[in-house]
Design a protein around this motif. Structure first.
Motif, PDB file in Angstrom:
ATOM      1  N   GLU A 331      22.401  85.916 -22.199  1.00 47.56           N
ATOM      2  CA  GLU A 331      23.730  86.294 -21.696  1.00 47.56           C
ATOM      3  C   GLU A 331      24.071  87.734 -22.067  1.00 47.56           C
ATOM      4  OE1 GLU A 331      27.847  84.076 -21.142  1.00 47.56           O
ATOM      5  OE2 GLU A 331      27.475  84.549 -23.238  1.00 47.56           O
ATOM      6  N   ASN A 332      23.661  88.156 -23.267  1.00 44.12           N
ATOM      7  CA  ASN A 332      23.961  89.521 -23.703  1.00 44.12           C
ATOM      8  C   ASN A 332      23.142  90.581 -22.961  1.00 44.12           C
ATOM      9  OD1 ASN A 332      25.626  88.299 -25.522  1.00 44.12           O
ATOM     10  ND2 ASN A 332      24.479  88.883 -27.354  1.00 44.12           N
ATOM     11  N   MET A 333      21.892  90.245 -22.617  1.00 43.03           N
ATOM     12  CA  MET A 333      20.959  91.236 -22.081  1.00 43.03           C
ATOM     13  C   MET A 333      20.902  91.267 -20.556  1.00 43.03           C
ATOM     14  SD  MET A 333      19.325  92.946 -24.563  1.00 43.03           S
ATOM     15  CE  MET A 333      20.929  93.094 -25.331  1.00 43.03           C
ATOM     16  N   PHE A 334      21.027  90.120 -19.901  1.00 44.62           N
ATOM     17  CA  PHE A 334      20.826  90.052 -18.459  1.00 44.62           C
ATOM     18  C   PHE A 334      22.140  90.213 -17.699  1.00 44.62           C
ATOM     19  CE2 PHE A 334      17.017  87.070 -19.269  1.00 44.62           C
ATOM     20  CZ  PHE A 334      16.119  88.134 -19.211  1.00 44.62           C
ATOM     21  N   PRO A 335      22.071  90.660 -16.438  1.00 46.92           N
ATOM     22  CA  PRO A 335      23.244  90.564 -15.562  1.00 46.92           C
ATOM     23  C   PRO A 335      23.647  89.096 -15.422  1.00 46.92           C
ATOM     24  CG  PRO A 335      21.504  91.891 -14.554  1.00 46.92           C
ATOM     25  CD  PRO A 335      20.906  91.241 -15.767  1.00 46.92           C
ATOM     26  N   ASP A 336      24.909  88.853 -15.143  1.00 44.50           N
ATOM     27  CA  ASP A 336      25.397  87.471 -15.116  1.00 44.50           C
ATOM     28  C   ASP A 336      24.615  86.582 -14.154  1.00 44.50           C
ATOM     29  OD1 ASP A 336      27.249  88.060 -17.019  1.00 44.50           O
ATOM     30  OD2 ASP A 336      28.965  88.153 -15.661  1.00 44.50           O
ATOM     31  N   TRP A 337      24.261  87.118 -12.976  1.00 41.03           N
ATOM     32  CA  TRP A 337      23.572  86.271 -11.992  1.00 41.03           C
ATOM     33  C   TRP A 337      22.199  85.842 -12.495  1.00 41.03           C
ATOM     34  CZ3 TRP A 337      18.870  87.456  -9.831  1.00 41.03           C
ATOM     35  CH2 TRP A 337      18.425  88.789  -9.958  1.00 41.03           C
ATOM     36  N   PHE A 338      21.477  86.773 -13.191  1.00 43.87           N
ATOM     37  CA  PHE A 338      20.151  86.404 -13.691  1.00 43.87           C
ATOM     38  C   PHE A 338      20.267  85.532 -14.943  1.00 43.87           C
ATOM     39  CE2 PHE A 338      15.927  86.909 -15.555  1.00 43.87           C
ATOM     40  CZ  PHE A 338      15.139  86.695 -14.423  1.00 43.87           C
ATOM     41  N   THR A 339      21.364  85.683 -15.680  1.00 45.27           N
ATOM     42  CA  THR A 339      21.619  84.768 -16.795  1.00 45.27           C
ATOM     43  C   THR A 339      21.685  83.338 -16.280  1.00 45.27           C
ATOM     44  OG1 THR A 339      22.845  86.446 -18.039  1.00 45.27           O
ATOM     45  CG2 THR A 339      23.257  84.147 -18.622  1.00 45.27           C
ATOM     46  N   GLY A 340      22.320  83.156 -15.116  1.00 49.29           N
ATOM     47  CA  GLY A 340      22.377  81.822 -14.506  1.00 49.29           C
ATOM     48  C   GLY A 340      21.002  81.292 -14.166  1.00 49.29           C
ATOM     49  N   VAL A 341      20.125  82.184 -13.655  1.00 49.88           N
ATOM     50  CA  VAL A 341      18.746  81.780 -13.343  1.00 49.88           C
ATOM     51  C   VAL A 341      18.015  81.366 -14.621  1.00 49.88           C
ATOM     52  CG1 VAL A 341      16.519  82.559 -12.431  1.00 49.88           C
ATOM     53  CG2 VAL A 341      18.642  83.258 -11.300  1.00 49.88           C
ATOM     54  N   ALA A 342      18.177  82.171 -15.679  1.00 49.42           N
ATOM     55  CA  ALA A 342      17.510  81.876 -16.950  1.00 49.42           C
ATOM     56  C   ALA A 342      18.004  80.554 -17.535  1.00 49.42           C
ATOM     57  CB  ALA A 342      17.758  83.009 -17.943  1.00 49.42           C
ATOM     58  N   PHE A 343      19.316  80.321 -17.472  1.00 50.05           N
ATOM     59  CA  PHE A 343      19.869  79.076 -17.992  1.00 50.05           C
ATOM     60  C   PHE A 343      19.417  77.880 -17.154  1.00 50.05           C
ATOM     61  CE2 PHE A 343      23.791  81.020 -20.296  1.00 50.05           C
ATOM     62  CZ  PHE A 343      22.923  81.635 -21.198  1.00 50.05           C
ATOM     63  N   ALA A 344      19.250  78.103 -15.854  1.00 50.17           N
ATOM     64  CA  ALA A 344      18.735  77.024 -15.004  1.00 50.17           C
ATOM     65  C   ALA A 344      17.307  76.658 -15.404  1.00 50.17           C
ATOM     66  CB  ALA A 344      18.780  77.445 -13.536  1.00 50.17           C
ATOM     67  N   ALA A 345      16.495  77.680 -15.764  1.00 51.25           N
ATOM     68  CA  ALA A 345      15.122  77.406 -16.211  1.00 51.25           C
ATOM     69  C   ALA A 345      15.130  76.536 -17.459  1.00 51.25           C
ATOM     70  CB  ALA A 345      14.389  78.716 -16.479  1.00 51.25           C
ATOM     71  N   ILE A 346      16.047  76.829 -18.401  1.00 50.68           N
ATOM     72  CA  ILE A 346      16.136  76.029 -19.614  1.00 50.68           C
ATOM     73  C   ILE A 346      16.636  74.624 -19.300  1.00 50.68           C
ATOM     74  CG2 ILE A 346      17.219  75.817 -21.880  1.00 50.68           C
ATOM     75  CD1 ILE A 346      17.407  78.851 -21.987  1.00 50.68           C
ATOM     76  N   GLY A 347      17.682  74.535 -18.482  1.00 51.81           N
ATOM     77  CA  GLY A 347      18.256  73.227 -18.155  1.00 51.81           C
ATOM     78  C   GLY A 347      17.278  72.333 -17.429  1.00 51.81           C
ATOM     79  N   ILE A 348      16.599  72.902 -16.405  1.00 48.87           N
ATOM     80  CA  ILE A 348      15.614  72.113 -15.663  1.00 48.87           C
ATOM     81  C   ILE A 348      14.401  71.833 -16.545  1.00 48.87           C
ATOM     82  CG2 ILE A 348      14.125  72.080 -13.624  1.00 48.87           C
ATOM     83  CD1 ILE A 348      16.195  73.980 -12.313  1.00 48.87           C
TER      84      ILE A 348
END
Length: 543
Positions: A331-348
């Motif tokens: 969340e600190n390093m990525f743009p918000d939209w890519f943070t969502g992609v990264a969090f989706a990778a963790i969630g899935i």
């Protein structure tokens, strides 16, 4: 600095992917549609029809979990070099399992075994031994599923929708209940086909996020040199409990943890389920040869712990939870939209293995407890119905682990399961190569290993909990700190060997072995040996 409020852009992207895979989970029942859906081979093993690529994605989604994304970098963040034990253990594991998994696949295909306990029952003719293998598998799987739910909760906490520490227990743990409901619904509906299909999305997202992270984040932090300098500064500070380089006193602990974890990896029921779902013996061998490609990803993921230190994640925050380090870093390093992609990778990355784990545990209950002891006349349709219900109950047990045990270092949940599941190694792997071990000696060895391992783990404390605070203790006779699971395993082997010698000398009667030597090298019937394209429909193997 921890994000305050809801990150709506990241949350929206996260929910889009979450809804996508949920829909895929429900539609998976129509993918490779079964001739007879009311059969445990279909619901619990996907018709035993997955080719090389489907199996590779399934095993990758199965073995590289929220444990990979959340717990390993969290351990690196908090303890330094010790967290990298996960890299050598996965490298050691695949050559080991290459030796025995094809044999397990062959004998299981010949006799229609669905679980490791099925094989133990057939090989040793022992209901008690089969029962304890099944119960151990279920017990070890629950904290592993819990770890996946903790991973989802960590992501939602950083997104700002996980409730605060001051919230009541229901609000604080609401994400776990929501994840449970979604996971339970599509697992019940589609069985193993659901995580097999979703694994394609999961692994694609994982590789995308990791490649971007290991290039983009160091660019923002001044390069890898600056990252390691920050980590060295943290671990050299007075009062630090970690180390950038493993010291002499920690080497036994590092080595035994890596080796013990490698032995345990494919003893887990979900690992075996992914293997038994393979179409052919060669599919299993090919996958054991190419699965180490994931180990490269694991090493890069572990480095995220050092990146979080360099980025100042949690610095100056009293009581900061290390398992939030990677989500907060993203969340600190990525743009918000890519943070969502990264969090989706963790969630899935949490949903896929949790689904496979609950299916594997349900298969154990259905085959080795329900059918063996409660209803021997159960039909395949009865087995499938009970397995679906059991998969729900297993998730409830996993929720209990999350709610009742310490989550500060989520990795301990998985390590506790590793101590237990390693005690089934002698019965399963030993049985694949020899019939020399006596069934009663195996049962006694298991009991000693389980008792010692649980007792020692119960006595380990941490700053956050009095019991089950870690998985290392002093090794008897050596005086070094080592992995409890491996010590328990050595005791298990010693008791099994000694008692087998005694029982053989006393001519204590053994039971009937329903397998034959040829079963362990048998190939699939010729009609199932077709192209590995995931779209190709496969006939159901004879059960």
């Amino acid at each position: 600095m921890t994000h305050s409020g809801v990150n709506w852009t990241a949350l929206t992207v996260f929910l889009i992917f979450f809804v996508l895979v949920t829909v895929m989970g429900f539609l998976a029942s129509r993918w490779r549609k079964a001739d007879n859906a009311q059969h445990l081979d279909e619901w619990g093993l996907g018709g035993r029809s997955f080719g090389t690529w489907v199996t590779w994605f399934l095993l990758g989604g199965d073995l590289y979990t929220a444990y990979t994304f959340v717990a390993v970098p969290a351990l690196v963040y908090g303890a330094g070099a010790a967290g990298f034990f996960a890299v050598p253990y996965t490298i050691i594991a695949y050559p080991l399992v290459f030796l025995f998994l094809p044999r397990l696949w062959s004998v299981s295909r010949v006799h229609g075994y669905v679980t490791p306990a099925d094989f133990v029952r057939g090989r040793y003719g022992s209901k008690p031994l089969s029962l304890v293998v099944a119960l151990t598998g279920i017990l070890a799987t629950m904290p592993y599923i819990a770890l996946q739910l903790v991973g989802i909760q960590a992501v939602l906490d950083v997104l700002g929708v996980g409730g605060s520490a001051d919230s009541n227990w229901f609000v604080k743990d609401l994400p776990l209940f929501l994840a449970f409901a979604v996971l339970a619904a599509y697992t019940y509906s589609s069985g193993l086909r659901a995580p097999a299909l979703i694994a394609f999305v999961k692994d694609t997202l994982v590789y995308l996020v990791i490649i971007v992270a290991v290039i983009y984040i160091p660019m923002r932090l001044g390069g890898y040199g600056a990252i390691f300098d920050s980590a060295a500064q943290k671990f050299s500070a007075p009062g630090s409990k970690g180390a950038l380089i493993t010291g002499p006193k920690a080497q036994w602990g590092y080595a035994t943890l890596a080796f013990g974890s490698a032995l345990a990896l494919f003893m887990y029921p979900h690992s075996v389920t992914g293997v038994l779902a393979s179409r052919s013996r060669n599919t299993v061998r090919r996958n054991m040869a190419i699965m180490p490609a994931y180990s490269l990803m694991l090493g890069l993921l572990a480095l995220l712990g050092f990146m979080a230190i360099a980025a100042g994640v949690g610095k100056g925050v009293k009581g900061f939870n290390p398992q939030l380090s990677v989500p907060q870093l993203f969340e600190n390093m990525f743009p918000d939209w890519f943070t969502g992609v990264a969090f989706a990778a963790i969630g899935i990355g949490a949903l896929v293995p949790a689904a496979i784990m609950s299916i594997a545990a349900a298969n154990l209950f259905t085959r080795n407890i329900y059918k063996e002891f409660l209803k021997p006349t159960a039909t395949p349709a009865d087995e499938t119905k009970v397995a679906k219900l059991a998969s729900l109950l297993v998730k409830v047990g996993a929720l209990a682990f999350v709610l009742l045990m310490d989550k500060q270092f989520a990795i301990n949940l998985q390590l506790l399961g590793g101590i237990w599941i390693l005690q089934t190694f002698v019965s399963i792997v030993g049985g694949l190569f020899t019939r020399w071990f006596h069934r009663w000696a195996l049962l006694a060895g298991w009991a000693v290993g389980m008792t010692y391992g649980t007792w020692k783990a119960y006595g380990v404390s941490s700053p956050a909990t009095k019991h089950f605070g870690g998985s290392s203790a002093e090794i008897p006779g050596i005086g070094e700190i080592g992995y409890i699971g491996l010590t328990a395993f050595v005791l298990n082997v010693l008791v099994t060997v000694v008692l087998t010698v005694v029982l053989r000398a006393a001519k204590v009667a053994d039971s009937v072995d329903e397998t034959s030597p040829a079963d362990y090298t048998a190939e699939a019937p010729a009609r199932t040996e077709v192209a590995d394209a995931p779209e190709a429909p496969e006939p159901v193997a004879a059960h």
